[in-house]
Scaffold this active site. Structure first.
Site, PDB file in Angstrom:
ATOM      1  N   HIS A  26       0.829  -1.208   0.000  1.00 22.10           N
ATOM      2  CA  HIS A  26       0.000   0.000   0.000  1.00 22.10           C
ATOM      3  C   HIS A  26       0.866   1.263   0.000  1.00 22.10           C
ATOM      4  CE1 HIS A  26      -2.410  -3.259   1.676  1.00 22.10           C
ATOM      5  NE2 HIS A  26      -3.493  -2.609   1.312  1.00 22.10           N
ATOM      6  N   HIS A 261      -4.111   3.208  -3.381  1.00 22.59           N
ATOM      7  CA  HIS A 261      -4.317   2.723  -2.008  1.00 22.59           C
ATOM      8  C   HIS A 261      -3.539   1.433  -1.752  1.00 22.59           C
ATOM      9  CE1 HIS A 261      -6.341   0.954   1.510  1.00 22.59           C
ATOM     10  NE2 HIS A 261      -6.309  -0.143   0.788  1.00 22.59           N
ATOM     11  N   GLU A 412     -18.449  -4.964  24.024  1.00 21.64           N
ATOM     12  CA  GLU A 412     -17.605  -6.159  24.152  1.00 21.64           C
ATOM     13  C   GLU A 412     -16.343  -6.069  23.299  1.00 21.64           C
ATOM     14  OE1 GLU A 412     -20.850  -6.193  23.390  1.00 21.64           O
ATOM     15  OE2 GLU A 412     -21.776  -7.012  25.207  1.00 21.64           O
ATOM     16  N   HIS A 474     -29.035 -16.206  24.129  1.00 20.19           N
ATOM     17  CA  HIS A 474     -28.027 -16.047  25.177  1.00 20.19           C
ATOM     18  C   HIS A 474     -27.256 -17.339  25.463  1.00 20.19           C
ATOM     19  CE1 HIS A 474     -29.976 -12.267  25.668  1.00 20.19           C
ATOM     20  NE2 HIS A 474     -29.381 -11.975  26.807  1.00 20.19           N
TER      21      HIS A 474
HETATM   22  C1  LIG Z   1     -11.810  -4.824   9.543  1.00 18.97           C
HETATM   23  C2  LIG Z   1     -11.239  -4.635   8.187  1.00 18.97           C
HETATM   24  N1  LIG Z   1     -12.060  -4.619   7.119  1.00 18.97           N
HETATM   25  C3  LIG Z   1     -11.565  -4.483   5.880  1.00 18.97           C
HETATM   26  C4  LIG Z   1     -10.230  -4.354   5.675  1.00 18.97           C
HETATM   27  C5  LIG Z   1      -9.652  -4.244   4.277  1.00 18.97           C
HETATM   28  N2  LIG Z   1      -9.175  -2.863   4.029  1.00 18.97           N
HETATM   29  C6  LIG Z   1      -7.891  -2.528   4.178  1.00 18.97           C
HETATM   30  S1  LIG Z   1      -7.608  -0.907   3.911  1.00 18.97           S
HETATM   31  C7  LIG Z   1      -9.239  -0.629   3.575  1.00 18.97           C
HETATM   32  C8  LIG Z   1      -9.709   0.738   3.218  1.00 18.97           C
HETATM   33  C9  LIG Z   1      -9.359   1.679   4.260  1.00 18.97           C
HETATM   34  O1  LIG Z   1      -9.580   2.971   3.871  1.00 18.97           O
HETATM   35  P1  LIG Z   1      -8.767   4.113   4.567  1.00 18.97           P
HETATM   36  O2  LIG Z   1      -8.649   3.835   5.991  1.00 18.97           O
HETATM   37  O3  LIG Z   1      -9.392   5.388   4.169  1.00 18.97           O
HETATM   38  O4  LIG Z   1      -7.320   3.939   3.963  1.00 18.97           O
HETATM   39  P2  LIG Z   1      -6.631   4.760   2.800  1.00 18.97           P
HETATM   40  O5  LIG Z   1      -7.096   4.165   1.512  1.00 18.97           O
HETATM   41  O6  LIG Z   1      -7.041   6.174   2.934  1.00 18.97           O
HETATM   42  O7  LIG Z   1      -5.190   4.510   3.044  1.00 18.97           O
HETATM   43  C10 LIG Z   1      -9.968  -1.810   3.672  1.00 18.97           C
HETATM   44  C11 LIG Z   1     -11.404  -1.904   3.411  1.00 18.97           C
HETATM   45  C12 LIG Z   1      -9.404  -4.380   6.808  1.00 18.97           C
HETATM   46  N3  LIG Z   1      -8.081  -4.291   6.721  1.00 18.97           N
HETATM   47  N4  LIG Z   1      -9.935  -4.489   8.041  1.00 18.97           N
END
Ligand SMILES: Cc1ncc(C[n+]2csc(CCOP(=O)(O)OP(=O)(O)O)c2C)c(N)n1
Ligand SMILES: [Mg+2]
Length: 670
Positions: A26, A261, A412, A474
């Site tokens: 990334h 990204h 939780e 539950h």
């Molecule tokens: C709980 C979770 N869901 C999905 C992902 C997959 N994922 C990684 S980065 C991302 C997008 C995040 O967007 P942002 O925080 O705005 O990052 P940017 O593109 O701006 O670096 C996703 C959906 C993840 N890592 N964790």
């Protein structure tokens, strides 16, 4: 002297080059947050690359963990033992530069998250731990605990619900030394977030009781520095610095777009980015004067030495406290711990009292609380049910940081992630309660506890249909089996107070692995054991009731079903069927015993075996074999008194006897 922008460009170049070389990773976030990181690292962060374990270092959490190359770059540049070769091996098997690093303190990684939002929640736990330790150990003129917790986070972290749970608590708890940078770049994987994320984030955080610094230009070093100074001045509220940034800053055709990204920029775009950034150097080459400006080793040594001086003065003025601080931050248990556990378990064994194991757990906690001030308990709004509040413990509030009990509210997941942050910070052993069935809400934090290696203790009560009238929503069914499937997690399900002592002791000793304690709502009878049986509980599975000679059948059970197995063994013995009962409070600990122990408990020659547990049967087949029988729950429970449900779903001595009978008939043994 290189300019700030040039220093930040070193992060950009290393990040895009490493991602390009791996053809995976990334680049967007590191290029977008590079200017912010440069200001934080070079002007504010209190750390010493020569000693990443310095107790009073600032903590830094990368909650948008996909931007890991940013962290690897600054750790490398500032002088942590993370070589350029490791950066060149980004994301390769065996390197220290995983796609999503989790925790590796020797190279300066406190924690980052793959699962978005959780790093932010971990950081809330770290900031809380700092505040509690400061309240406990600082003395007038001696602020030996005085550090900040810094977080980088993105849109994804804020969209995730756990950010609400944790940040709401951070506001209520008044964590003034928590400072977060929101990478407000308007982009997530699917594109411009305006289609799915239109919250007014500043208002949201103000409503939590945070200080919010809006519209900071994340590419203007002076503006970022000003914001940080303001954040540090505010001591009673956490701060969110909303930084406007451009994702992939510097890549002329891809910046500002989701394309950068999570994919390599491509060699052409990398070359163009070099031009537009004014970075003429080859891949992975950082000129000496830029390296020299980044190198924080000398400054880090000086910072730690300053602290060591005040630490020496503290040691002289408060020698006992200083020893205790060292013990706590090293995670060492007090000298008398093992003795106390042995005595407590033996006393519980001879008292022979019928108790619900959640009450047994309360009794253990009450007994240990006085000598283990590091125990930091809490519950997700089920204190009276989970029995997690140690007698005499005050509740933590923002104005009473001496309190050692946390009301997490109905949160939780937030609780689990905060506990992990507390454990990572050091100085405390966090435990937190909820119903076993709601561990599903917290699940990812339990999984992360195992991956990161935190000693969090999850106290999960109401562990079967035995809870009764609340009904199927539950009543856990699949939770025990599925928690046991989390690698490195230890799940203890004790059958009485003596076993509960052993389970708690195992959990407390395990400082780098998490533990689940599954406890009953309903009372359970005590089991009799001699001294060697009591000692054997720690092996996870042992012979609780035996017969003369070779057993014809073996009954295996955990928790509330042990008493049923013991009763069945009595019925079978009366009919001349030689029966052994194995109590199995922790399958993974039993599995880790040597073959001699396992075979002595479950002799391979004996095929007539019945396992009984009021949960999904899946995990038990490996103990009963293909000729065996598992009495478990294959569907959801029902609403009704627990006793009726047990009978209805086949958890009775008679049902166990019937199962043995039909097996013996089949094999012609009887
Ligand atoms: C709980 C979770 N869901 C999905 C992902 C997959 N994922 C990684 S980065 C991302 C997008 C995040 O967007 P942002 O925080 O705005 O990052 P940017 O593109 O701006 O670096 C996703 C959906 C993840 N890592 N964790
Ligand atoms: Mg974003």
């Amino acid at each position: 002297m290189p300019s700030r922008r040039e220093l930040a460009n070193a992060i950009r170049a290393l990040s895009m080059d490493a991602v390009q070389r791996a053809n995976s990773g990334h680049p967007g976030m590191p290029m977008g947050m590079a200017d912010i990181a440069e200001v934080l690292w070079n002007d504010f962060l209190k750390h010493n690359p020569g000693n990443p374990r310095w107790a009073d270092r600032d903590r830094f959490v990368l909650s948008n963990g996909h931007g890991s190359m940013l962290l690897y770059s600054v750790l490398h540049l500032s002088g942590y033992p993370l070589s350029l070769d490791e950066l060149r091996n980004f994301r390769q098997l065996g390197s220290r530069t995983a796609g999503h690093p989790e925790h590796e303190i020797d190279i300066g990684i406190e924690t980052t998250t793959g699962p978005l939002g959780q790093g932010l929640a971990n950081a809330v736990g770290m900031a809380l731990a700092e505040k509690l330790l400061a309240a406990e150990f600082n003395r007038p003129g001696h602020d030996i605990v005085d550090h900040h917790t810094w977080v980088f986070l993105g849109d994804g972290c804020l969209m995730e619900g756990v950010s609400h749970e944790a940040c709401s608590l951070a506001g209520t708890w008044g964590l003034g030394k928590l400072i977060c940078f929101y990478d407000d770049n308007g982009i997530s994987i699917d594109g411009e977030v305006s289609g799915w994320f239109t919250d007014d984030t500043p208002k949201r955080f103000e409503a939590y009781g945070w200080q919010v610094l809006r519209n900071v230009d994340g590419h203007d070093a002076a503006a970022v520095a000003r914001a940080i100074r303001r954040a540090k001045r505010e001591r009673s509220k956490p701060t969110l610095i909303c930084c406007k940034t451009v994702i992939g800053y510097g890549a002329p055709n891809k910046q500002g777009k989701e394309e950068c990204h999570g994919a390599a920029l491509g060699s052409e775009e990398v070359a163009l980015a070099r031009k537009s950034l004014g970075w003429p150097h080859e891949a992975f080459v950082v000129p000496d004067e830029i390296r020299a400006a980044w190198d924080s080793r000398a400054a880090g040594r000086r910072a730690e030495n300053r602290w060591r001086k005040s630490w020496k003065a503290y040691q002289a003025a408060h020698p006992e406290l200083a020893l205790e601080f060292e013990r706590r931050t090293a995670g060492r248990l007090p000298a008398g711990f093992e003795d106390q556990v042995a005595k407590g378990a033996a006393a519980a064994q001879s008292a022979g009292q019928a108790l619900a194991t959640r009450q047994s757990s309360q009794a253990v906690l009450n007994a240990l609380g006085g000598s283990l001030p590091e125990l930091l308990g809490g519950s997700a709004d089920l204190t009276g049910s989970n029995n997690t509040r140690i007698k005499g413990t005050a509740v933590y509030t923002r104005s009473d940081p001496a309190g050692r009990y946390l009301h997490y509210g109905v949160r939780e997941f937030g609780m689990g992630a905060i506990m992990n942050g507390i454990a990572l910070h050091g100085g405390f052993i966090p435990f937190g309660g909820t119903f076993l069935v709601f561990s599903d809400y917290a699940r990812s934090s339990l999984r992360m506890a195992s991956i990161i290696g935190t000693g969090s203790i999850f106290v999960l009560t109401h562990d079967s249909i035995g809870l009764g009238e609340d009904g199927p929503t539950h009543q856990p069914v699949e939770q025990l089996a599925s928690l046991r499937m989390i690698p490195r997690m230890e799940v203890w399900r004790p059958c009485d107070t003596a076993e509960t002592w052993v389970a708690w002791a195992a959990a407390i000793r395990r400082r780098t692995r998490p533990t689940v304690l599954a406890l009953t709502r309903q009372a359970l009878p005590p089991q009799s054991r001699d001294a060697s049986q009591l000692d054997a509980v720690r092996r996870g599975g042992y012979v609780l009731v035996d017969c003369a000679g070779t057993p014809q059948c073996i009954l295996i059970a955990s928790g509330s079903e042990v008493a049923i197995a013991v009763e069945a063994a009595g019925l079978l013995a009366r009919r001349g069927v030689a029966t052994r009962v194995v109590s199995m409070p922790c399958t993974s600990v039993f599995d880790a015993q040597d073959a001699k122990w396992r075979d002595s408990v479950l002799p391979p020659a004996i095929g007539c075996r019945v396992a009984v547990e009021a949960g999904a049967p899946d995990g038990w087949w490996r103990y009963v074999g293909s000729r065996g029988c598992v009495i478990g729950m294959t569907d959801f429970g029902a609403s009704g008194p627990g006793k009726d449900l047990f009978r209805h779903f086949g958890f009775s001595a008679e049902a166990v006897v019937n199962a043995v009978d039909s097996m013996l008939k089949k094999t012609g043994d009887n």
